[in-house]
Motif scaffolding. Structure first.
Motif, PDB file in Angstrom:
ATOM      1  N   ASN A  80       6.779   7.349   9.555  1.00  0.00           N
ATOM      2  CA  ASN A  80       6.690   8.812   9.712  1.00  0.00           C
ATOM      3  C   ASN A  80       5.405   9.388   9.117  1.00  0.00           C
ATOM      4  OD1 ASN A  80       7.113   8.626   6.991  1.00  0.00           O
ATOM      5  ND2 ASN A  80       9.097   9.622   6.996  1.00  0.00           N
ATOM      6  N   HIS A  81       4.506   8.515   8.680  1.00  0.00           N
ATOM      7  CA  HIS A  81       3.195   8.889   8.132  1.00  0.00           C
ATOM      8  C   HIS A  81       3.291   9.713   6.848  1.00  0.00           C
ATOM      9  CE1 HIS A  81       1.361   7.220  11.677  1.00  0.00           C
ATOM     10  NE2 HIS A  81       2.161   7.952  12.431  1.00  0.00           N
ATOM     11  N   ALA A  82       4.355   9.538   6.072  1.00  0.00           N
ATOM     12  CA  ALA A  82       4.436  10.182   4.758  1.00  0.00           C
ATOM     13  C   ALA A  82       3.334   9.616   3.870  1.00  0.00           C
ATOM     14  CB  ALA A  82       5.801   9.944   4.124  1.00  0.00           C
ATOM     15  N   VAL A  83       3.067   8.326   4.031  1.00  0.00           N
ATOM     16  CA  VAL A  83       1.971   7.668   3.323  1.00  0.00           C
ATOM     17  C   VAL A  83       1.096   7.007   4.377  1.00  0.00           C
ATOM     18  CG1 VAL A  83       1.341   5.897   1.661  1.00  0.00           C
ATOM     19  CG2 VAL A  83       3.410   7.241   1.301  1.00  0.00           C
ATOM     20  N   SER A  84      -0.176   7.353   4.364  1.00  0.00           N
ATOM     21  CA  SER A  84      -1.108   6.778   5.335  1.00  0.00           C
ATOM     22  C   SER A  84      -2.443   6.527   4.649  1.00  0.00           C
ATOM     23  CB  SER A  84      -1.292   7.738   6.521  1.00  0.00           C
ATOM     24  OG  SER A  84      -1.896   8.935   6.080  1.00  0.00           O
ATOM     25  N   ARG A  85      -3.415   6.092   5.403  1.00  0.00           N
ATOM     26  CA  ARG A  85      -4.745   5.859   4.826  1.00  0.00           C
ATOM     27  C   ARG A  85      -5.381   7.158   4.343  1.00  0.00           C
ATOM     28  NH1 ARG A  85      -7.170   1.507   9.091  1.00  0.00           N
ATOM     29  NH2 ARG A  85      -5.850  -0.201   8.434  1.00  0.00           N
ATOM     30  N   GLN A  86      -4.989   8.271   4.952  1.00  0.00           N
ATOM     31  CA  GLN A  86      -5.535   9.571   4.557  1.00  0.00           C
ATOM     32  C   GLN A  86      -4.934  10.048   3.236  1.00  0.00           C
ATOM     33  OE1 GLN A  86      -4.504   9.012   7.847  1.00  0.00           O
ATOM     34  NE2 GLN A  86      -6.632   8.693   8.451  1.00  0.00           N
ATOM     35  N   ASP A 104       0.836  -1.205   0.000  1.00  0.00           N
ATOM     36  CA  ASP A 104       0.000   0.000   0.000  1.00  0.00           C
ATOM     37  C   ASP A 104       0.873   1.258   0.000  1.00  0.00           C
ATOM     38  OD1 ASP A 104      -2.509   1.408   0.193  1.00  0.00           O
ATOM     39  OD2 ASP A 104      -2.014   1.796   2.302  1.00  0.00           O
ATOM     40  N   ILE A 105       1.891   1.256   0.840  1.00  0.00           N
ATOM     41  CA  ILE A 105       2.819   2.393   0.913  1.00  0.00           C
ATOM     42  C   ILE A 105       3.534   2.579  -0.422  1.00  0.00           C
ATOM     43  CG2 ILE A 105       5.007   3.165   1.929  1.00  0.00           C
ATOM     44  CD1 ILE A 105       4.045   1.848   4.564  1.00  0.00           C
ATOM     45  N   ARG A 106       4.042   1.486  -0.965  1.00  0.00           N
ATOM     46  CA  ARG A 106       4.805   1.560  -2.210  1.00  0.00           C
ATOM     47  C   ARG A 106       3.959   2.101  -3.361  1.00  0.00           C
ATOM     48  NH1 ARG A 106       7.765  -3.728  -4.568  1.00  0.00           N
ATOM     49  NH2 ARG A 106       5.630  -4.483  -4.578  1.00  0.00           N
ATOM     50  N   GLU A 107       2.737   1.637  -3.476  1.00  0.00           N
ATOM     51  CA  GLU A 107       1.858   2.091  -4.560  1.00  0.00           C
ATOM     52  C   GLU A 107       1.643   3.606  -4.499  1.00  0.00           C
ATOM     53  OE1 GLU A 107      -2.806   1.614  -5.689  1.00  0.00           O
ATOM     54  OE2 GLU A 107      -1.763  -0.204  -5.055  1.00  0.00           O
ATOM     55  N   LYS A 108       1.323   4.103  -3.317  1.00  0.00           N
ATOM     56  CA  LYS A 108       1.060   5.539  -3.164  1.00  0.00           C
ATOM     57  C   LYS A 108       2.332   6.371  -3.264  1.00  0.00           C
ATOM     58  CE  LYS A 108      -2.994   4.761  -0.267  1.00  0.00           C
ATOM     59  NZ  LYS A 108      -3.519   4.830   1.103  1.00  0.00           N
ATOM     60  N   ALA A 109       3.402   5.905  -2.652  1.00  0.00           N
ATOM     61  CA  ALA A 109       4.657   6.660  -2.647  1.00  0.00           C
ATOM     62  C   ALA A 109       5.260   6.752  -4.042  1.00  0.00           C
ATOM     63  CB  ALA A 109       5.656   6.030  -1.681  1.00  0.00           C
ATOM     64  N   VAL A 110       5.255   5.651  -4.761  1.00  0.00           N
ATOM     65  CA  VAL A 110       5.848   5.649  -6.105  1.00  0.00           C
ATOM     66  C   VAL A 110       5.034   6.531  -7.050  1.00  0.00           C
ATOM     67  CG1 VAL A 110       6.309   4.188  -8.117  1.00  0.00           C
ATOM     68  CG2 VAL A 110       7.055   3.472  -5.856  1.00  0.00           C
TER      69      VAL A 110
END
Length: 165
Positions: free
Chosen positions: A123-129, A59-65
Motif C-alpha cells: 500500500n506504499h506506506a513505506v517506499s523509497r520516497q 527496508d520496510i521494517r526499518e523505516k516502519a518501526v
C-alpha cells in the motif's frame, strides 16, 4: 530512543570532541544513529522468505518501526496523561496502553517477510520516497490492531489521533 534523546547524546559527544562545531555535530550524529540502527537490527528476528522478499521487508521494517515506535510512545504518553480517553478511569487507559504495547511487540517479532510487505509495502506506506504517515498509521491500526488483535476501539482511536499531522 527518541529523536530528542539521540540529539542530546550527540551534543554530549560533540562537546567532548575538538574542531569545528558543525563537523563535530555531524560526526556525533552519525555515530549515535549508527548505534541506534545497530540496536534495532539486533532486536529484530531474522526474516524468512526469498532473498528479494527479505531485502524488501528489511527496508520496510526499518523505516516502519522507526516511525511507529515514536507514534506508539507518543500515544502511550497521552494515554498516561489522560489526554486521550479522559472520560475513562486510569485502569481503562492502562489496559489500552498494555494492549497497544502487546500488539506492537507482536509486530516486532514477526518473522515472515510476507507480513511486512503486505502490511506496509504493497500500500506504499513505506517506499523509497519515505514513510507515508497516514497510510502507515491506518495499516497498523486497521490491519494489525483491529484484524489480528480484535482491538476495534483502540485501532479507531490510534488511527484518528496519530494519522493527523
Amino acid at each position: 530512543m527518541t529523536k530528542k534523546e539521540i540529539m542530546k547524546k550527540a551534543v554530549a559527544l560533540a562537546k567532548k570532541m575538538i574542531g569545528d562545531w558543525i563537523a563535530r555535530m555531524a560526526l556525533a550524529l552519525k555515530m549515535v544513529w549508527a548505534e541506534v540502527k545497530e540496536k534495532m537490527k539486533k532486536a529484530f528476528p531474522a526474516l524468512k522468505g526469498t532473498a528479494k522478499q527479505v531485502a524488501w521487508a528489511n527496508d520496510i521494517r526499518e523505516k516502519a518501526v522507526a516511525a511507529l515506535s515514536e507514534m506508539v510512545k507518543e500515544y502511550a504518553a497521552k494515554l498516561d496523561s489522560g489526554e486521550y480517553w479522559s472520560d475513562k478511569d486510569h485502569a481503562y487507559r492502562s489496559e489500552k496502553k498494555t494492549h497497544l504495547f502487546e500488539a506492537f511487540d507482536a509486530l516486532l517479532n514477526v518473522e515472515e517477510s510476507k507480513v511486512w510487505i503486505e502490511l506496509f509495502g504493497v500500500n506504499h506506506a513505506v517506499s523509497r520516497q519515505g514513510v507515508d504517515r497516514w497510510t502507515l498509521v491506518n495499516s497498523f491500526a486497521q490491519d494489525w490492531l483491529r484484524a489480528k488483535f480484535n482491538r476495534r476501539r483502540l485501532a479507531d482511536s490510534f488511527s484518528k489521533r496519530m494519522g493527523v499531522y
